[in-house]
Design an enzyme around this catalytic site. Structure first.
Site, mmCIF file in Angstrom:
data_model
loop_
_atom_site.group_PDB
_atom_site.id
_atom_site.type_symbol
_atom_site.label_atom_id
_atom_site.label_comp_id
_atom_site.label_asym_id
_atom_site.label_seq_id
_atom_site.Cartn_x
_atom_site.Cartn_y
_atom_site.Cartn_z
ATOM 1 N N CYS A 83 17.319 68.449 70.416
ATOM 2 C CA CYS A 83 18.589 68.024 70.814
ATOM 3 C C CYS A 83 18.453 66.576 71.260
ATOM 4 C CB CYS A 83 19.231 68.815 71.903
ATOM 5 S SG CYS A 83 21.026 68.742 71.871
ATOM 6 N N HIS A 97 18.760 73.994 69.353
ATOM 7 C CA HIS A 97 17.868 74.478 70.381
ATOM 8 C C HIS A 97 17.257 75.679 69.988
ATOM 9 C CE1 HIS A 97 19.097 71.925 74.006
ATOM 10 N NE2 HIS A 97 20.397 71.885 73.466
ATOM 11 N N GLU A 125 14.619 77.049 70.965
ATOM 12 C CA GLU A 125 14.085 77.841 72.076
ATOM 13 C C GLU A 125 14.810 78.964 72.349
ATOM 14 O OE1 GLU A 125 15.403 74.807 72.428
ATOM 15 O OE2 GLU A 125 16.249 74.618 74.335
#
Ligand code: GLN
Length: 561
Positions: free
Chosen positions: A398, A525, A527
């Site tokens: 990001c 993102h 994650e």
């Protein structure tokens, strides 16, 4: 619907979230379908406006919900996809009640905490529990509800009352209360003290809730006579007194619960013994043990803004862990405050500057995670430059992707003042700009949030190969700014390739620098969707590349091995 309520007593920070999600894991391992709800008694309607410095990471869901990081734990442990409704806050409840009041739905009645707020809480829980979160149809068998905070807190009172009423209305067989508490050890004698737990159970009972199980946190395993005392004074069967002592890693917690037959006690209370199977936790056991026995570690530099509180990047840390385990490596994360890399720091605190650079140079790979605001941005640019010029594997997430675009424009295109309009509104070279999905003048939320599709422009890029999908990937977003579509041409000509774009082709989602061992930026993102045993592709790429194993891995996978 069957409910397992997890409350906490004595102190906060007992790992209630991990306990609750581990209960979910064990029940799931018994063949049941599990969903979960996290209650946060604070007034914020969601976690979107909360500072990562204070509250840790803001977790983002597929539907764009910005929620408490505990929901991340649930998603990872249960491999579920939750909705923003699975996170209830006082703010959300009051907002819904006040909206109804303004609409006149209460027909002139006095609107009160009891029954209106408590009814709203019950209705919310009962309707959200029915939303399937595991990709299957129909509601789950069990809903694990975690009540944030500590029993006795003023702000959780309406929730406790609502849950008391819920337990009564759903009936004995459908409600199981697990109270997580602390057993401290005092003084030279080293005696395990049960009094704080006795008090918090008494408090709970005074509020009309009786725990069926106690989950006692302690440093060392509980002694038999401690258990006996707890059973006697807390009115909980000895078999239902669980002990969660310190373990080397949190993956042991479901195993610890299983070893103490927690599933049996819970299933018995919920009258589910007849449909449940013995718990199958083979994969968990393997993972927990593999993790304990890792000897080799990989040094990862995390260059960010909120490095003081590692919870600020909790999902990034978890995603690194999942990727490292896949490569049989222990993650060794070096946190670098981005501002320490900046020239100004060399003047003000030269030791901090020198130490930060030493750590960066020592790293086997570099990660610049997401963030907001201009603090440390220059330091992040220096880190991206260092990684690019020295062939050190780099992953920009990001903000980290936007940083690499700014850096490339400055260093390679020679546009010295290239910047994001987030940091310099007057920049003559806006390479990252505000590009809202809706109207530019729209006053509401302008953040691009939640799951969006990225189309790979070629199946031949590292990212698409790592995702094992030549066409597309759906990942979660939380950003306002984008790479300026007007500069894509020059950047690509100069070598920085945008291999992933959104469906309109206007928003850049993935960048790569061909020729570099691993230089990847992603606007999303990744994650948030990483899972134990299912590491996220960009993280896996970073770690493989740090160890020079990326090529071999991609070839192996291409050949279907
Ligand atoms: N601040 C940047 C933006 O709003 C990046 C956001 C992020 O990293 N999550 O676009």
């Amino acid at each position: 619907m069957k409910y397992v309520l997890v409350t906490g007593g004595v102190v906060s920070g007992l790992g209630k979230g991990v306990t609750a999600s581990s209960i979910g894991v064990v029940l799931k391992a018994c063949g049941l379908r599990v969903t979960s709800i996290k209650i946060d008694p604070y007034l914020n309607t969601d976690a979107g406006t909360m500072s990562p410095f204070e509250h840790g990471e803001v977790f983002v869901l597929d539907d764009g919900g910005e929620v408490d990081l505990d929901l991340g734990n649930y998603e990872r442990f249960l491999d579920a996809t939750l909705t923003k409704e699975n996170n209830i806050t006082t703010g959300k409840i009051y907002q819904s009640v006040l909206e109804k009041e303004r609409r006149g739905d209460y027909l002139g009645k006095t609107v009160q905490v009891v029954p209106h707020i408590t009814d709203a809480i019950k209705d919310w829980i009962e309707s959200v529990a029915l939303i399937p979160v595991d990709g299957k149809e129909g509601p789950a068998d069990v809903c694990v509800i975690e009540l944030g905070g500590t029993v006795g807190d003023i702000e959780s009172m309406p929730f406790i009352e609502a849950l008391r009423q819920l337990s009564f209305s759903v009936g004995q067989d459908n409600f199981c209360l697990v109270h997580v508490s602390l057993i401290p050890v005092l003084g030279v004698v080293g005696e395990q003290k049960t009094k704080p737990t006795q008090h918090s159970v008494r408090e709970l009972r005074a509020l009309g809730l009786t725990p069926h199980l106690l989950a006692c946190r302690s440093a060392q395993p509980l002694l038999d006579n401690t258990k006996e005392k707890l059973s006697q004074f807390c009115h909980v069967a000895a078999a239902n007194i669980l002990n969660i002592h310190d373990v080397p890693n949190i993956w042991h917690i479901p195993l610890l619960l299983r070893n103490q037959n927690a599933h049996h006690s819970i299933l018995k209370q919920l009258d589910l013994l007849s449909i449940a199977t013995p718990p199958d936790l083979e994969a968990w056991t393997r993972r927990a043990e593999t993790f304990d026995n890792l000897t080799d570690s990989v040094r990862i530099a995390m260059v960010g803004k909120y490095v003081g509180l590692t919870d600020s990047y909790l999902s990034v840390v978890k995603a690194l862990l999942h990727a490292c385990i896949e490569c049989s490596l222990q993650p060794s994360i070096d946190w670098i405050a981005a501002s320490d890399l900046e020239d100004d720091t060399a003047q003000s605190t030269p030791e901090a500057h020198a130490a930060a650079w030493k750590t960066l140079r020592n790293a086997e790979c570099i990660l610049v995670p997401g963030g907001f605001g201009d603090r440390g941005v220059h330091g992040m640019i220096l880190a991206a430059k260092y990684a690019r010029e020295n062939n050190v594997p780099y992953l920009g997430i990001c903000l980290g992707m936007q940083i690499s675009v700014i850096e490339y424009a400055r260093s390679v295109l020679g546009l010295e003042r290239a910047n994001s309009t987030e940091f310099d509104e007057q920049t003559p070279n806006p390479v990252v700009i505000f590009l809202p999905e809706g109207s530019r003048t729209h006053m509401g939320s302008t953040m691009r949030r939640g799951s969006r599709r990225t189309l790979f422009q070629t199946p031949d890029c590292v990212t698409s190969k790592l995702y094992c999908n030549p066409q597309y990937v759906d990942e979660r977003h939380r950003h306002r700014y984008e790479v300026n579509p007007d500069v894509i041409g020059v950047l690509e000509e100069a070598g920085l390739k945008f291999f992933g774009k959104d469906e309109t082709g206007k928003r850049m989602e993935v960048l790569e620098l061909p020729g570099h061992p691993f230089y990847v930026g992603v606007q999303f993102h990744p994650e948030f969707k990483s899972r134990p045993g299912k590491p996220s592709a960009p993280f896996l790429g970073l770690i493989l590349s740090a160890r020079g194993q990326l090529e071999a891995y991609l070839t192996r996978h291409q050949n279907g091995i």
